[in-house]
Each structure stands twice: as structure tokens, then as C-alpha cells.
Design a protein around this motif. Structure first.
Motif, mmCIF file in Angstrom:
data_model
loop_
_atom_site.group_PDB
_atom_site.id
_atom_site.type_symbol
_atom_site.label_atom_id
_atom_site.label_comp_id
_atom_site.label_asym_id
_atom_site.label_seq_id
_atom_site.Cartn_x
_atom_site.Cartn_y
_atom_site.Cartn_z
ATOM 1 N N ASP A 192 0.585 10.689 -5.224
ATOM 2 C CA ASP A 192 0.399 11.880 -5.194
ATOM 3 C C ASP A 192 -0.648 11.993 -5.418
ATOM 4 N N LEU A 193 -1.778 11.077 -5.904
ATOM 5 C CA LEU A 193 -3.269 11.176 -6.667
ATOM 6 C C LEU A 193 -3.952 10.803 -5.664
ATOM 7 N N THR A 194 -3.858 8.921 -4.809
ATOM 8 C CA THR A 194 -4.557 8.759 -4.337
ATOM 9 C C THR A 194 -3.673 7.503 -3.361
ATOM 10 N N VAL A 195 -4.366 6.641 -2.916
ATOM 11 C CA VAL A 195 -3.938 5.330 -2.300
ATOM 12 C C VAL A 195 -3.777 4.617 -3.434
ATOM 13 N N VAL A 196 -2.345 3.709 -3.406
ATOM 14 C CA VAL A 196 -2.734 2.571 -4.443
ATOM 15 C C VAL A 196 -2.509 1.469 -3.732
ATOM 16 N N HIS A 197 -3.242 -0.075 -3.818
ATOM 17 C CA HIS A 197 -3.181 -1.173 -3.613
ATOM 18 C C HIS A 197 -2.599 -2.264 -4.191
ATOM 19 N N ARG A 198 -1.179 -2.707 -4.072
ATOM 20 C CA ARG A 198 -0.860 -3.607 -5.493
ATOM 21 C C ARG A 198 -0.941 -4.992 -4.411
ATOM 22 N N PHE A 199 -0.962 -6.456 -5.500
ATOM 23 C CA PHE A 199 -0.968 -7.751 -4.331
ATOM 24 C C PHE A 199 -0.175 -8.544 -5.517
ATOM 25 N N ASP A 200 0.646 -9.116 -4.236
ATOM 26 C CA ASP A 200 0.726 -10.720 -5.923
ATOM 27 C C ASP A 200 -0.532 -11.990 -6.407
ATOM 28 N N GLN A 201 -1.547 -12.196 -6.787
ATOM 29 C CA GLN A 201 -2.180 -12.912 -7.089
ATOM 30 C C GLN A 201 -1.913 -14.863 -6.044
ATOM 31 N N THR A 218 0.731 -1.187 -0.256
ATOM 32 C CA THR A 218 -0.242 0.224 0.235
ATOM 33 C C THR A 218 0.953 1.060 0.027
ATOM 34 N N THR A 219 0.482 1.717 -0.800
ATOM 35 C CA THR A 219 1.471 3.274 -0.962
ATOM 36 C C THR A 219 0.196 4.632 -1.445
ATOM 37 N N GLY A 220 1.139 5.580 -1.482
ATOM 38 C CA GLY A 220 0.024 6.750 -1.737
ATOM 39 C C GLY A 220 -0.147 8.157 -0.916
ATOM 40 N N THR A 221 -1.368 8.739 -1.380
ATOM 41 C CA THR A 221 -1.690 9.839 -0.441
ATOM 42 C C THR A 221 -3.050 9.832 -0.284
ATOM 43 N N PRO A 222 -3.205 9.159 0.448
ATOM 44 C CA PRO A 222 -5.293 9.856 0.910
ATOM 45 C C PRO A 222 -5.914 10.979 0.273
ATOM 46 N N THR A 223 -6.224 10.840 -0.621
ATOM 47 C CA THR A 223 -7.495 12.597 -1.212
ATOM 48 C C THR A 223 -8.575 12.122 -1.128
ATOM 49 N N ALA A 224 -9.597 12.816 -1.588
ATOM 50 C CA ALA A 224 -10.250 13.016 -1.989
ATOM 51 C C ALA A 224 -11.453 11.478 -3.160
ATOM 52 N N ARG A 225 -10.264 11.505 -4.015
ATOM 53 C CA ARG A 225 -10.226 10.575 -4.813
ATOM 54 C C ARG A 225 -10.270 9.114 -4.376
#
Length: 277
Positions: A48-57, A16-23
């Protein structure tokens, strides 16, 4: 990086990376099937736009092994992760095989999806014939002969060579294609070929009419983004888009299968518009 335990006991490796925003938050879905998350460069363009999640399936990369490999199970995995991360609604953005997974997740859980990103996926009709024609054109006769031999049989020591020859044709920029394919091939994770076969068999069995029925019922906007230099033809993606009620098609000129590498500025601009729309 963290590990998330699912309802069946399988643990998935996540970031989980990113920045909490209204998006709304974005969940990135990698391709394969049977590969691992490689979308950190895409996440960096969104951080810099929103929170981003990634994962290994499941069964892939740093996630637990799993013999259960169905599209329904992968869709449920995404929704269990959504709940774990505490989001009511998300944006799903899938690349390659992940693009198809994003569509099917949105169809299964429409109430939880704000928008779908279908990036570098495949579409309707016979996309394989033009794909293999372009793939073969980008290989020398010697490279094609070697790839064919490695597909039939290879030693563990030959696995990296097989990966490079399999992936080098994905890039429109032929000057850097070998370097990029070599970097991807050097990742120290085994390809889950059992997952690849099971999931590919399932989705390849769907008729065009079944796929059309699935996407025709999507209530949310779907952006279909494709590089004009991707050996997978953009025309097949455009044909799919015509059946999606709320869609936007964006072609990135000169980009191959991984547009963040070949046209990073243009790709980031599309991502910003995708989230701002």
C-alpha cells in the motif's frame, strides 16, 4: 508472476505487486545464497506504500539454472531487472545474504539507489562464534547430533529434516520455531548448494577492511534493521553501521531472523518509517 530474460539468456522468475505512489519502487533481495524468494509477507506490508518487485536469484527457485555465481553477476542481474521494470532509481531491501547483496549493488550502481535496507544481515568481526554458540544452545543435544550427521551425509528423503534443524534456531519464539522452520523446509525447490558455496566463498574472503571501504563510500542512507533475538549478533551489525556515512540502526526487540513473523506490527512500523524517511 513473470519471467524476465537477461542479457546472457538466463530467465529469472519475478513478481511485481503494490501501488504506484510518489515513493520510489522497492526491490526485495532474498537470502541464502542458493535459496528462493520467500519475501512475499514483506511485500504485502509494503504494497500500500509503493511498487514492490521480487525475484528468484539466478539458479534458484523458479529461475533458470546458472553456473555463473558471483556477486558481480548478481549485482548486474539486479540492474538489468531495474532497467526492464523502467525505473531510474530504486530502493533495495535485502534480507540475510540479500542484505550484503544490497550493499554491494548500491556500491556498484550508486546513481540508481535511493536507499538501502540491510535487514537481518551480518556485520563486522567474528559474528560466527556467537552465532554457533546460540544456535547450539537452542538445539537439544540430540538435535545437534542429528544435524551434524545430516550435514555430513543425507538421503533425499532426509533433506526436509536437515532444513528444519538448520533453520529452527533462527527464530527467537521457541514455541512457534519448529512450525515456521517446517513451513519453510516444505518449499518444493532444491537448495542450490553450488551457488551457496561459490558466493559464500567469495564474500567470506573479503576482509573487514575491504567491507569497511565499500560501505564508507555509500552516498545514500542505509538502514540496518536487526532482531535482538537473531542468533547472528546485532553487535556485529552495529559495528558495520559505524562506518556508513548516512545510517540508521533499528533493533526490533524479541525478533529473530525473520522479524515479520515474530514481531509483525513492529516490523511494519519500521518499514513505513524506512520508506517515509
Amino acid at each position: 508472476m513473470s519471467s524476465v530474460r537477461l542479457s546472457d539468456g538466463t530467465r529469472l522468475r519475478t513478481w511485481t505487486t503494490g501501488t504506484p505512489t510518489a515513493r520510489p519502487p522497492v526491490v526485495l533481495l532474498h537470502g541464502g545464497p542458493g535459496l528462493w524468494d520467500y519475501l512475499e509477507p514483506v511485500a504485502a506490508m509494503l504494497d500500500d506504500l509503493t511498487v514492490v518487485h521480487r525475484f528468484d536469484q539466478r539458479g534458484c527457485g523458479g529461475s533458470n539454472p546458472s553456473e555463473e555465481q558471483t556477486m558481480r553477476r548478481l549485482q548486474d542481474d539486479i540492474d538489468e531487472l531495474r532497467q526492464h521494470w523502467g525505473h531510474q532509481q530504486i530502493v533495495v531491501l535485502g534480507h540475510s545474504f540479500g542484505a550484503r547483496l544490497a550493499l554491494t549493488y548500491a556500491a556498484a550502481y550508486p546513481q540508481h539507489v535511493v536507499k538501502v535496507g540491510h535487514f537481518s544481515g551480518v556485520g563486522l568481526g567474528d559474528w560466527r562464534t556467537p552465532y554457533y554458540e546460540e544456535r547450539n544452545r537452542r538445539l537439544t543435544p540430540e538435535q545437534l547430533e542429528r544435524l551434524t550427521a545430516l550435514q555430513a551425509s543425507r538421503s533425499p528423503e532426509e533433506e526436509t529434516e536437515f532444513r528444519v534443524l538448520s533453520w529452527v534456531t533462527d527464530h527467537a519464539d521457541r514455541e512457534h520455531a519448529w512450525q515456521w522452520a517446517s513451513e519453510d523446509a516444505a518449499v518444493p525447490h532444491p537448495i542450490n548448494f553450488a551457488a551457496n558455496r561459490a558466493l559464500a566463498t567469495e564474500i567470506n574472503a573479503w576482509s573487514d577492511d575491504e567491507l569497511i571501504a565499500l560501505v564508507a563510500g555509500l552516498p545514500m542512507p542505509v538502514w540496518l534493521v536487526h532482531g535482538t533475538g537473531d542468533p547472528r549478533p546485532a553487535s556485529a551489525v552495529q559495528a558495520l553501521a559505524r562506518h556508513i556515512p548516512h545510517h540508521e540502526v533499528r533493533l526490533i526487540e524479541g525478533a529473530g531472523h525473520s522479524p515479520w513473523r515474530e514481531r509483525p506490527d513492529a516490523f511494519r512500523q519500521v518499514l513505513q518509517e524506512f520508506l517515509a524517511d
